[in-house]
Scaffold this motif. Structure first.
Motif, PDB file in Angstrom:
ATOM      1  N   THR A  76      42.735  63.990  62.078  1.00 16.67           N
ATOM      2  CA  THR A  76      42.986  64.314  61.071  1.00 16.67           C
ATOM      3  C   THR A  76      43.427  65.550  60.398  1.00 16.67           C
ATOM      4  O   THR A  76      43.867  65.670  59.327  1.00 16.67           O
ATOM      5  CB  THR A  76      41.640  63.632  59.921  1.00 16.67           C
ATOM      6  OG1 THR A  76      40.843  64.533  60.365  1.00 16.67           O
ATOM      7  CG2 THR A  76      41.212  62.473  60.564  1.00 16.67           C
ATOM      8  N   SER A  85      48.241  60.991  59.675  1.00 15.66           N
ATOM      9  CA  SER A  85      48.418  62.001  60.527  1.00 15.66           C
ATOM     10  C   SER A  85      49.367  61.723  61.482  1.00 15.66           C
ATOM     11  O   SER A  85      49.990  62.501  62.553  1.00 15.66           O
ATOM     12  CB  SER A  85      47.095  62.453  61.035  1.00 15.66           C
ATOM     13  OG  SER A  85      46.316  63.148  60.221  1.00 15.66           O
ATOM     14  N   PRO A 111      46.225  67.250  60.833  1.00 19.69           N
ATOM     15  CA  PRO A 111      47.666  67.234  60.167  1.00 19.69           C
ATOM     16  C   PRO A 111      47.653  67.055  58.810  1.00 19.69           C
ATOM     17  O   PRO A 111      48.016  67.731  57.887  1.00 19.69           O
ATOM     18  CB  PRO A 111      48.469  66.436  60.783  1.00 19.69           C
ATOM     19  CG  PRO A 111      47.907  66.414  62.404  1.00 19.69           C
ATOM     20  CD  PRO A 111      46.360  66.583  62.023  1.00 19.69           C
ATOM     21  N   VAL A 112      46.768  65.800  58.371  1.00 19.79           N
ATOM     22  CA  VAL A 112      46.842  65.457  57.098  1.00 19.79           C
ATOM     23  C   VAL A 112      45.907  66.284  56.070  1.00 19.79           C
ATOM     24  O   VAL A 112      46.539  66.630  54.838  1.00 19.79           O
ATOM     25  CB  VAL A 112      46.766  63.756  56.857  1.00 19.79           C
ATOM     26  CG1 VAL A 112      45.271  63.693  57.204  1.00 19.79           C
ATOM     27  CG2 VAL A 112      46.887  63.412  55.379  1.00 19.79           C
ATOM     28  N   ASN A 114      44.038  58.603  59.574  1.00 18.84           N
ATOM     29  CA  ASN A 114      44.692  58.698  60.716  1.00 18.84           C
ATOM     30  C   ASN A 114      45.949  58.269  60.651  1.00 18.84           C
ATOM     31  O   ASN A 114      46.823  58.805  61.448  1.00 18.84           O
ATOM     32  CB  ASN A 114      43.603  57.838  61.715  1.00 18.84           C
ATOM     33  CG  ASN A 114      42.456  58.020  61.853  1.00 18.84           C
ATOM     34  OD1 ASN A 114      42.048  59.227  61.684  1.00 18.84           O
ATOM     35  ND2 ASN A 114      41.675  57.126  62.114  1.00 18.84           N
TER      36      ASN A 114
END
Length: 366
Positions: free
Chosen positions: A332, A65, A334-335, A62
């Motif tokens: 989550t 991201s 994006p990461v 989290n």
């Protein structure tokens, strides 16, 4: 069809995000079984970013991201987040749940019952033994995020095929041969981002499945309580997550927070589960539930330790897992999209080794 470098199976936020990141330096083809992207879990998300949601691994994801969600370069020209807040209220029986949630959490403010009711006036103060709020919890514009990733993927030369349900997978001469929607696709690498269907995809490929359980989560839209403007209320929930409610377009979205195991499917709301959950909600508020305007359900797929499985399968060449995101998939994405690109291309991951180990599919097959 000419081969791609990577075939991504699954057109939810996980697959589209990973495809967009991979397409920066590779030829990518995303196969989505449904007629449109994000039909299942992504399109039925609660659309909330909560930094303290999940176990230690997920909280690390989290945090990683957050920067992208605030400044989504290449996906949107403005933040994907808007202020909301998350209020947790505990009865005497739920004090342990609230203490567990608060352990290791950051940015929480502890409130009295009166302060909680100031934020959400329909709460019953007499049953609140403790409360806490995470002011930094924010709404996510999921539609804009998914559309932005899809646009970026195409801009980078990637393909998206909808209505392309995978029916066969085999590996020949170092390439995966995938049949989907009556057409054949080839690539040396498959990214399995099929959500609740990830186990079925793995079996078609001959990979040893990661233990995944699709769990149904139900929600309903209720009219706003009389004489109340709910638009600026935080998301509010019982500390034991036996229900939660979130303002939605001037109304309230209420969920029983159910986790009923089901087979992969186009999930539907179970009337009894919904009724029981709405009853629990009614016990915590002064608002009677007299009408349900709309109800639905979605699937959240979890591994036994509730952390995603991200990485190459240890026993199946060129087969990459991006599955088990549970209820954390949007926040989550994006990461995990970036991590997928790093692991597939051999780049140095930006996450600590401890997080990589906690995500590795190897942990299920010692």
């Amino acid at each position: 069809m000419s081969p791609s470098d990577v075939i991504v199976i699954g057109g939810g936020i996980a697959g589209i995000g990973a495809g967009a990141e991979l397409a920066a330096g590779m030829s990518v083809c995303v196969l989505e079984a449904e007629p449109r992207l994000g039909y299942h879990a992504t399109g039925r998300s609660a659309a909330i970013f909560i930094r303290n949601y999940g176990n230690a691994t997920l909280r690390a994801l989290n945090a990683a991201s957050a920067g992208f969600l605030e400044t989504p370069e290449g996906v949107s020209d403005r933040s994907l987040l808007t202020p909301r807040g998350e209020l947790l209220v505990a009865t005497e029986a739920e004090l342990g749940d609230l203490e567990t949630y608060g352990a290791g959490a950051e940015g929480l403010e502890w409130l009295t019952a009166a302060q909680a009711v100031d934020l959400v006036p329909i709460l019953r103060p007499e049953i609140i033994a403790a409360a806490t709020i995470e002011w930094d919890a924010q709404d996510i514009d999921v539609d804009r995020m998914l559309a932005g990733y899809a646009r970026l993927l195409k801009h980078r030369g990637g393909q998206i095929e909808t209505g392309a349900r995978v029916s066969a997978i085999r590996r020949e001469a170092g390439l995966w041969q995938v049949t989907a929607g009556g057409r054949d696709y080839r690539a040396p690498v498959i990214v399995n981002a099929a959500g609740a269907w990830a186990t079925e995809v793995a079996k078609l490929a001959g990979a040893r499945p990661v233990p995944l359980r699709p769990l149904r989560r139900t929600a309903a839209i209720l009219p706003a309580p009389a004489l109340h403007d709910v638009r600026n209320w935080p998301l509010f929930s019982s500390a034991s997550e036996s229900w939660y409610a979130k303002p939605e377009a001037g109304k309230l979205m209420v969920s029983p927070a159910d986790e009923d195991p089901v087979e992969p499917q186009d999930a539907w709301a179970d009337d009894m589960v919904l009724a029981e959950g709405l009853h629990r909600f009614e016990q915590a508020v002064t608002m009677p539930v007299t009408r349900v305007e709309h109800s639905w359900a979605g699937l959240r797929s979890f591994t036994p330790d509730r952390s995603p499985a991200v990485g190459f399968d240890p026993g199946c060449e060129g087969f990459f897992w991006l599955a088990g995101q549970g209820g954390y998939g949007v926040q989550t994405a994006p990461v995990l999209s970036r991590l997928t690109m790093e692991l597939v291309t051999g780049a140095t991951p930006g996450l600590p080794d401890s997080v990589l180990e906690a995500l590795s599919p190897d942990r299920f097959h010692p």
